[in-house]
Structures are given as C-alpha cells and as structure tokens.
Write a protein that holds these residues in place. Structure first.
Motif, PDB file in Angstrom:
ATOM      1  N   GLU A 103      55.461  68.550  79.715  1.00  0.00           N
ATOM      2  CA  GLU A 103      55.378  68.891  78.299  1.00  0.00           C
ATOM      3  C   GLU A 103      54.303  69.949  78.049  1.00  0.00           C
ATOM      4  OE1 GLU A 103      56.118  69.263  74.412  1.00  0.00           O
ATOM      5  OE2 GLU A 103      57.344  68.224  75.911  1.00  0.00           O
ATOM      6  N   LYS A 104      53.164  69.834  78.717  1.00  0.00           N
ATOM      7  CA  LYS A 104      52.103  70.826  78.544  1.00  0.00           C
ATOM      8  C   LYS A 104      52.535  72.185  79.093  1.00  0.00           C
ATOM      9  CE  LYS A 104      48.128  67.728  78.314  1.00  0.00           C
ATOM     10  NZ  LYS A 104      46.866  67.267  78.962  1.00  0.00           N
ATOM     11  N   ASP A 154      41.702  73.986  76.772  1.00  0.00           N
ATOM     12  CA  ASP A 154      41.986  72.677  76.174  1.00  0.00           C
ATOM     13  C   ASP A 154      42.633  71.731  77.179  1.00  0.00           C
ATOM     14  OD1 ASP A 154      40.973  73.564  73.786  1.00  0.00           O
ATOM     15  OD2 ASP A 154      42.928  74.009  72.887  1.00  0.00           O
ATOM     16  N   TYR A 155      43.403  72.284  78.116  1.00  0.00           N
ATOM     17  CA  TYR A 155      44.076  71.463  79.126  1.00  0.00           C
ATOM     18  C   TYR A 155      43.175  71.151  80.321  1.00  0.00           C
ATOM     19  CZ  TYR A 155      48.569  72.347  76.802  1.00  0.00           C
ATOM     20  OH  TYR A 155      49.611  72.398  75.891  1.00  0.00           O
ATOM     21  N   GLY A 156      41.925  71.636  80.275  1.00  0.00           N
ATOM     22  CA  GLY A 156      40.984  71.296  81.339  1.00  0.00           C
ATOM     23  C   GLY A 156      40.747  72.375  82.366  1.00  0.00           C
ATOM     24  N   TYR A 157      41.403  73.504  82.245  1.00  0.00           N
ATOM     25  CA  TYR A 157      41.178  74.600  83.193  1.00  0.00           C
ATOM     26  C   TYR A 157      39.780  75.181  82.993  1.00  0.00           C
ATOM     27  CZ  TYR A 157      45.841  75.217  85.251  1.00  0.00           C
ATOM     28  OH  TYR A 157      46.999  75.051  85.973  1.00  0.00           O
ATOM     29  N   GLY A 158      39.118  75.475  84.099  1.00  0.00           N
ATOM     30  CA  GLY A 158      37.794  76.090  84.025  1.00  0.00           C
ATOM     31  C   GLY A 158      36.718  75.156  83.535  1.00  0.00           C
ATOM     32  N   SER A 159      36.930  73.844  83.661  1.00  0.00           N
ATOM     33  CA  SER A 159      35.962  72.885  83.129  1.00  0.00           C
ATOM     34  C   SER A 159      34.612  72.962  83.828  1.00  0.00           C
ATOM     35  CB  SER A 159      36.519  71.459  83.243  1.00  0.00           C
ATOM     36  OG  SER A 159      36.784  71.138  84.597  1.00  0.00           O
ATOM     37  N   GLN A 160      34.586  73.524  85.051  1.00  0.00           N
ATOM     38  CA  GLN A 160      33.325  73.633  85.771  1.00  0.00           C
ATOM     39  C   GLN A 160      32.597  74.941  85.460  1.00  0.00           C
ATOM     40  OE1 GLN A 160      36.289  74.193  86.797  1.00  0.00           O
ATOM     41  NE2 GLN A 160      36.428  75.214  88.781  1.00  0.00           N
ATOM     42  N   LEU A 161      33.210  75.786  84.615  1.00  0.00           N
ATOM     43  CA  LEU A 161      32.592  77.052  84.241  1.00  0.00           C
ATOM     44  C   LEU A 161      31.796  76.884  82.950  1.00  0.00           C
ATOM     45  CD1 LEU A 161      35.630  79.441  84.834  1.00  0.00           C
ATOM     46  CD2 LEU A 161      33.738  79.011  86.391  1.00  0.00           C
ATOM     47  N   GLU A 184      51.638  74.327  90.507  1.00  0.00           N
ATOM     48  CA  GLU A 184      51.261  74.466  89.099  1.00  0.00           C
ATOM     49  C   GLU A 184      50.561  75.792  88.848  1.00  0.00           C
ATOM     50  OE1 GLU A 184      49.297  71.224  86.853  1.00  0.00           O
ATOM     51  OE2 GLU A 184      47.714  72.700  86.463  1.00  0.00           O
ATOM     52  N   TYR A 185      49.608  76.151  89.692  1.00  0.00           N
ATOM     53  CA  TYR A 185      48.853  77.379  89.450  1.00  0.00           C
ATOM     54  C   TYR A 185      49.764  78.605  89.539  1.00  0.00           C
ATOM     55  CZ  TYR A 185      45.120  74.046  90.440  1.00  0.00           C
ATOM     56  OH  TYR A 185      44.309  72.935  90.443  1.00  0.00           O
ATOM     57  N   LYS A 186      50.734  78.558  90.458  1.00  0.00           N
ATOM     58  CA  LYS A 186      51.693  79.659  90.566  1.00  0.00           C
ATOM     59  C   LYS A 186      52.572  79.722  89.319  1.00  0.00           C
ATOM     60  CE  LYS A 186      55.365  81.515  93.523  1.00  0.00           C
ATOM     61  NZ  LYS A 186      56.145  81.318  94.775  1.00  0.00           N
ATOM     62  N   THR A 187      53.010  78.556  88.848  1.00  0.00           N
ATOM     63  CA  THR A 187      53.847  78.501  87.650  1.00  0.00           C
ATOM     64  C   THR A 187      53.090  78.990  86.427  1.00  0.00           C
ATOM     65  OG1 THR A 187      55.115  76.633  88.549  1.00  0.00           O
ATOM     66  CG2 THR A 187      55.223  76.987  86.172  1.00  0.00           C
ATOM     67  N   VAL A 188      51.856  78.532  86.261  1.00  0.00           N
ATOM     68  CA  VAL A 188      51.039  78.959  85.126  1.00  0.00           C
ATOM     69  C   VAL A 188      50.787  80.462  85.200  1.00  0.00           C
ATOM     70  CG1 VAL A 188      48.744  78.787  84.065  1.00  0.00           C
ATOM     71  CG2 VAL A 188      49.954  76.719  84.760  1.00  0.00           C
ATOM     72  N   GLY A 189      50.521  80.968  86.405  1.00  0.00           N
ATOM     73  CA  GLY A 189      50.304  82.402  86.568  1.00  0.00           C
ATOM     74  C   GLY A 189      51.526  83.206  86.179  1.00  0.00           C
TER      75      GLY A 189
END
Length: 334
Positions: free
Chosen positions: A35-36, A54-61, A307-312
C-alpha cells in the motif's frame, strides 16, 4: 584441540545465526508495504522526498527534510550494507551479499583510470574496499579472480581502447565467478541465491539478444557459468521466439515470470527485470521462520534490494514525467 572448544565454537555459530536472523526479520518488518508503494507511485514529484522520510527512509541521517529522494534511497542501501558487514552470521555469506557493491566500486574506479568515465563519488562505503587497486594498477590486494580480470582488461586496452560496456562485461563475469567460489563455503540457501542470480542474468541477456538479433556465438560469449540453465537450452529458447520462450523453462521456478514475457514480448522485459528481485526473495519464503537457517537473512537482503530498486524506478519515472513507463516497469512488483 580441547573437546570443549569445538562445542563452544558450534554454540557461538548457532547464537550468531539466531541473532543475525532475528535482526534481519526486524529490519524486514520496516520495509514498505504494498500500500505504501502504491501511494508513493501516485505521489507528485515534489512530495517524494517527504513521503520517504515519513516512511522511515534516511532515519539515521540528520535533517532528513533537506535530503532528496536519491539521497534517502542511498542511505537505506548503505544501512543494508552496514547490516551485512556488522551482523551477518558468516563471513563467506557476507562476502557473497556484498560482492555487487564491491564490484560496482571497482568498475567505477577502473573506468576513471582509463578515462572512460569521469571520477565519481558514488562509491559504496565498504569496510574492506579494495577498489582503489583498480585505479592505481596495483592488484596485490585483490582476490586472484579480480586481479586476473583486471590484468585481462589491461592487456586488451593496450590493443584497443576499452568501452564501458566491455569493462562491465569482464568484471561482471569475474563477480559471479567470485560469488560462486565464496558460495561453495556456504549453506544451500546461499548457493541457491547465487544460482538464481546467474540464471536471471543469463535469461535477461538472452531476451535482449532476441530483440537485437544477436548471433548465437555472441550470446554464448555473454553466457555466465554456474547457473542451473544450460546454454544449449537458453539458445534454443532464444531461437524459438518470444511466444515460445517460456515453454523451454516449464519445469523451472522461472516459468511463471517468463510466461509473462512470452505474452508481452520485449515491452515486458523491464517488468521482468523488476520482478526478478521479488522472485529471488520468494525462494526463501518456506524457511523464513527458521532462525537456524540462512533464509531469514537472505530473504530480508533480497527483499530490501528489490524495494530500493522499485522505489528508485518510481522516483525516476515520476520526476521525468514518465508515469506510463513507471507502470510498465513496476506493475508486477505490486
């Protein structure tokens, strides 16, 4: 060797595998739901970065709102690399999973050395990165397989300036050879993963060769050893055309995805490549709850990369106003 030492070593190995797999399952729980992904695919270009944060990407930045979507995806890939380097249960398994990143760095530095591409800072942050050797020409720190490949390229370049495609082809072949060598020291799940990677690379090459009407000899030159598909079968499938291609693999785990390509022709190839990552992770579904197996870690790794390939792909297509192309490339992943 004292008897107790062997027992303790086995116990430590079991404990390490349980810990790594538990952490992998926790990390996989943070991956995006279907869904996301759909919501992201329907977003406006200006909102992509905010949605990923908002989905948590880059949370360590720090100050993630200042980072664009590309930087956020890169941060997640780097986090995956850190997991493999720090927490993978076995150094040979870790080497297999990190191989794609290590060879990416080698390719980038070697191309720069020959002046094929400009210098790039887009290198993956690996703890044991030997890619500098490719730029300096001192291959003593490289594996024998990588050193031989780089020497082969050096010799070929003396005869004729190398293209980026030729460099990629030679080093990709070396990468899979090194993955196979490392996988021999791993369990059956890792061996299966490497076999699938090689199979998908060969299938993709054959499908592209069909489109370009590449001679069988050229297809054979591109063929990678170590997979489950024989070249003779692949070549016959390529000769048989799009509609009948999948029928040659009816008894394999690739049949369903190849049938879609047979039905869709070359236009379906981008989606086939997108689906390959999802298929790879699905190989480990049946054993994903077994914390004493390799499956949970491999499933998380393959699912994360997919997932990262799909998001890209989504980000690139939306940013360039190519929503129809996005639908072609990721529709089966959804």
């Amino acid at each position: 060797m004292p008897q107790g030492f062997s027992d303790r070593t086995v116990l430590m190995a079991v404990t390490t595998k349980i810990y790594a797999n538990t952490l992998a399952k926790q990390n996989e729980g943070r991956l995006l739901s279907q869904e996301k992904l759909r919501r992201l695919a329907e977003a406006d270009a200006d909102n992509l970065g905010k949605m990923l944060v908002d989905y948590g990407y880059g949370s360590q930045l720090h100050a993630t709102a200042d980072f664009d979507a590309d930087a956020l995806i890169e941060a997640e890939i780097n986090r995956l690399i850190n997991f493999v380097e720090s927490d993978c249960f076995d150094e040979n398994t870790a080497a297999v999973l990190l191989m794609r990143f290590a060879y990416n760095n080698v390719k980038a530095r070697y191309k720069f050395k020959l002046g094929v591409t400009p210098r790039t800072d887009a290198l993956y942050p690996l703890l044991n990165d030997v890619s500098e050797c490719a730029e300096k020409g001192d291959y003593s720190a490289c594996s024998d397989i990588l050193a031989d490949a780089l020497k082969k390229l050096d010799e070929a370049n003396l005869q004729k300036p190398l293209s980026a495609a030729r460099i990629d082809a030679v080093l990709t072949e070396a990468m899979y050879a090194e993955m196979r060598a490392k996988a021999k020291k791993c369990g059956k799940a890792v061996k299966k993963y490497v076999t699938a990677k090689i199979d998908f690379a060969n299938l993709t090459a054959a499908l592209r060769a069909m489109r370009l009407k590449v001679p069988a000899a050229d297809l054979e030159a591109m063929f990678l050893n170590g997979g489950s598909i024989d070249f003779e079968v692949l070549n016959e499938a390529a000769k048989d055309g799009w509609e009948n291609f999948a029928s040659h693999f009816a008894e394999t785990e690739y049949y369903d995805i190849l049938k879609r390509v047979s039905n869709g022709g070359f236009a379906a190839l981008p989606a086939f490549e997108s689906d390959a990552g999802a298929i790879e992770s699905s190989f480990f579904d049946g054993d994903i709850e077994n914390l004493l197996s390799e499956a949970p870690t491999l499933h998380y790794y393959a699912a994360a990369l997919n997932e990262y390939k799909t998001v890209g792909t989504i980000v690139t297509c939306i940013r360039n106003g190519a929503r129809e192309e996005k639908n072609k490339r990721v529709r089966w992943s959804f």
